[in-house]
Design a protein around this motif. Structure first.
Motif, PDB file in Angstrom:
ATOM      1  N   HIS A 126       0.780  -1.249   0.000  1.00  0.00           N
ATOM      2  CA  HIS A 126       0.000   0.000   0.000  1.00  0.00           C
ATOM      3  C   HIS A 126       0.811   1.299   0.000  1.00  0.00           C
ATOM      4  CE1 HIS A 126       0.509   0.058   4.384  1.00  0.00           C
ATOM      5  NE2 HIS A 126       0.092   1.308   4.356  1.00  0.00           N
ATOM      6  N   ASP A 197      -0.946   7.086  -3.302  1.00  0.00           N
ATOM      7  CA  ASP A 197      -2.060   6.152  -3.532  1.00  0.00           C
ATOM      8  C   ASP A 197      -2.286   5.917  -5.027  1.00  0.00           C
ATOM      9  OD1 ASP A 197      -4.050   6.626  -0.702  1.00  0.00           O
ATOM     10  OD2 ASP A 197      -2.362   7.915  -1.184  1.00  0.00           O
ATOM     11  N   GLU A 198      -2.407   7.017  -5.767  1.00  0.00           N
ATOM     12  CA  GLU A 198      -2.668   6.895  -7.206  1.00  0.00           C
ATOM     13  C   GLU A 198      -1.511   6.175  -7.896  1.00  0.00           C
ATOM     14  OE1 GLU A 198      -5.366   7.515  -8.871  1.00  0.00           O
ATOM     15  OE2 GLU A 198      -4.634   7.376 -10.934  1.00  0.00           O
ATOM     16  N   TYR A 201      -1.457   2.438  -7.169  1.00  0.00           N
ATOM     17  CA  TYR A 201      -2.589   1.837  -7.890  1.00  0.00           C
ATOM     18  C   TYR A 201      -2.243   1.629  -9.359  1.00  0.00           C
ATOM     19  CZ  TYR A 201      -6.698   2.042 -10.891  1.00  0.00           C
ATOM     20  OH  TYR A 201      -7.590   1.809 -11.901  1.00  0.00           O
ATOM     21  N   GLN A 202      -1.698   2.653  -9.990  1.00  0.00           N
ATOM     22  CA  GLN A 202      -1.380   2.554 -11.420  1.00  0.00           C
ATOM     23  C   GLN A 202      -0.342   1.465 -11.693  1.00  0.00           C
ATOM     24  OE1 GLN A 202      -2.897   3.932 -13.897  1.00  0.00           O
ATOM     25  NE2 GLN A 202      -4.078   5.563 -12.924  1.00  0.00           N
ATOM     26  N   ARG A 205      -2.228  -2.183 -10.736  1.00  0.00           N
ATOM     27  CA  ARG A 205      -3.627  -2.488 -11.094  1.00  0.00           C
ATOM     28  C   ARG A 205      -3.786  -3.714 -11.990  1.00  0.00           C
ATOM     29  NH1 ARG A 205      -5.079   2.151 -15.530  1.00  0.00           N
ATOM     30  NH2 ARG A 205      -6.865   0.769 -15.764  1.00  0.00           N
ATOM     31  N   GLU A 210      -9.792  -6.328  -7.997  1.00  0.00           N
ATOM     32  CA  GLU A 210     -10.345  -4.978  -7.923  1.00  0.00           C
ATOM     33  C   GLU A 210     -10.494  -4.452  -6.490  1.00  0.00           C
ATOM     34  OE1 GLU A 210     -14.273  -4.390  -9.518  1.00  0.00           O
ATOM     35  OE2 GLU A 210     -13.824  -2.279  -9.974  1.00  0.00           O
ATOM     36  N   GLN A 213      -7.321  -3.052  -5.638  1.00  0.00           N
ATOM     37  CA  GLN A 213      -7.096  -1.803  -6.372  1.00  0.00           C
ATOM     38  C   GLN A 213      -7.754  -0.632  -5.641  1.00  0.00           C
ATOM     39  OE1 GLN A 213      -8.414  -2.178 -10.488  1.00  0.00           O
ATOM     40  NE2 GLN A 213      -7.611  -4.253 -10.588  1.00  0.00           N
ATOM     41  N   TYR A 214      -8.974  -0.845  -5.174  1.00  0.00           N
ATOM     42  CA  TYR A 214      -9.660   0.222  -4.425  1.00  0.00           C
ATOM     43  C   TYR A 214      -8.918   0.545  -3.131  1.00  0.00           C
ATOM     44  CZ  TYR A 214     -13.927   1.243  -7.056  1.00  0.00           C
ATOM     45  OH  TYR A 214     -14.819   1.707  -7.998  1.00  0.00           O
ATOM     46  N   LEU A 216      -5.784   0.276  -2.469  1.00  0.00           N
ATOM     47  CA  LEU A 216      -4.553   1.000  -2.742  1.00  0.00           C
ATOM     48  C   LEU A 216      -4.846   2.427  -3.198  1.00  0.00           C
ATOM     49  CD1 LEU A 216      -2.576  -1.832  -4.569  1.00  0.00           C
ATOM     50  CD2 LEU A 216      -2.357  -1.104  -2.195  1.00  0.00           C
ATOM     51  N   ARG A 217      -5.807   2.563  -4.087  1.00  0.00           N
ATOM     52  CA  ARG A 217      -6.052   3.866  -4.696  1.00  0.00           C
ATOM     53  C   ARG A 217      -6.696   4.877  -3.750  1.00  0.00           C
ATOM     54  NH1 ARG A 217      -9.076   4.665 -10.563  1.00  0.00           N
ATOM     55  NH2 ARG A 217      -7.732   6.398 -11.247  1.00  0.00           N
TER      56      ARG A 217
END
Ligand code: FE2
Ligand code: FE2
Length: 284
Positions: A126, A197-198, A201-202, A205, A210, A213-214, A216-217
């Protein structure tokens, strides 16, 4: 790595995490929470001043263009974790956990509660996006509670008064409730303030489910996952997925006080886990 002092008001990047953990200390009353400024020392306050002033829609779009194409080369997850460990700031190596230890501690707390392997993996991944700091990004573009840009600011964001210095505050279109977005358009279409975070995620991903993914993002999107703000931009799918973001949050907040992870003992488990989901090298 040392940054120019004006870009690094926090003594350590983790001072922001510690402030958030203090804000949401278990058993705290709503009234105590509202007094969050008591938990913020001058460096944390200065950090938020810079974050709220600098995170404009234009800045976010530029940073996304710069990093989200993942063109900084190929590296393995472990290689990046070791690289992140070189982020030592002014911390005391004898008492402070390394970045990898924080990741392992979070993951271990998730593992002890019997959650699935992808959930444990999300705990381990994370904060890898904090390498942005090593790329030379200022602290305010790496950590901090995230919030949508290009629309009105929720009063559930801490230090809202600092948004007066954000140049977007002078653009009437960005000050309405929906701003540049359609009602319930879904968070994937919404630009959040840029940070670790973004980026993580990128990077991950393609390899994780999923729900992860949420996690992390949106793990720093406190106005939404802790305070229920911005539901007018979320769609029904986001609402369902945020259950997982909320499940993840206590492990991020409260695993820190626990004992130092026995890294050598648990390492084989995590090596297996990482190679179950990831190839040897991925794009960063
Ligand atoms: Fe984080
Ligand atoms: Fe964290």
């Amino acid at each position: 790595m040392k940054q120019a002092a004006e870009n690094a008001p926090l003594k350590e990047l983790d001072d922001w995490d510690d402030f958030v953990a203090a804000r949401y200390r278990q058993g705290k009353s709503e009234e105590e929470f509202r007094n969050y400024k008591a938990d913020a020392n001058p460096t944390v306050t200065e950090f938020y001043r810079q974050n709220h002033a600098g995170q404009t829609l234009d800045f976010v779009l530029r940073k996304k263009a710069e990093y989200c194409g993942l063109n900084r080369g190929k590296k393995g997850i472990w290689e990046m974790a070791e690289y992140l460990n070189t982020l030592v700031d002014d911390s005391d190596p004898d008492t402070d956990l390394t970045q990898t230890e924080h990741l392992l501690q979070t993951a271990e707390a998730i593992r002890k509660d019997g959650h699935p392997r992808w959930f444990i993996l999300a705990g381990f991944l994370h904060d890898l996006g904090k390498v942005l700091c090593l790329y030379g990004e200022p602290q305010w573009a790496v950590v901090g509670d995230t919030f949508p840009v290009g629309c009105g600011y929720s009063d559930q964001i801490v230090f809202p008064e600092f948004f007066a210095a954000n140049s977007d505050s002078a653009i009437p279109e960005y000050r309405t409730e929906y701003g540049i977005y359609e009602p319930n358009c879904g968070l994937d279409k919404v630009h959040l303030s840029f940070g670790h975070d973004e980026y993580v995620y990128q990077v991950t991903r393609r390899y994780v489910p999923e729900q992860a993914q949420y996690m992390l993002r949106y793990h720093s999107f406190y106005p939404a996952h802790r305070h229920g703000a911005y539901r007018h931009l979320m769609n029904a799918h986001d609402e369902r997925m945020f259950e997982w973001v909320r499940k993840f949050n206590p492990y991020d907040l409260y695993s820190k006080g626990r004992e130092r992870p026995k890294t050598q003992e648990i390492l084989p488990y995590y090596q297996d886990l990482v190679s179950e989901f990831f190839p040897d090298k991925i794009d960063w």
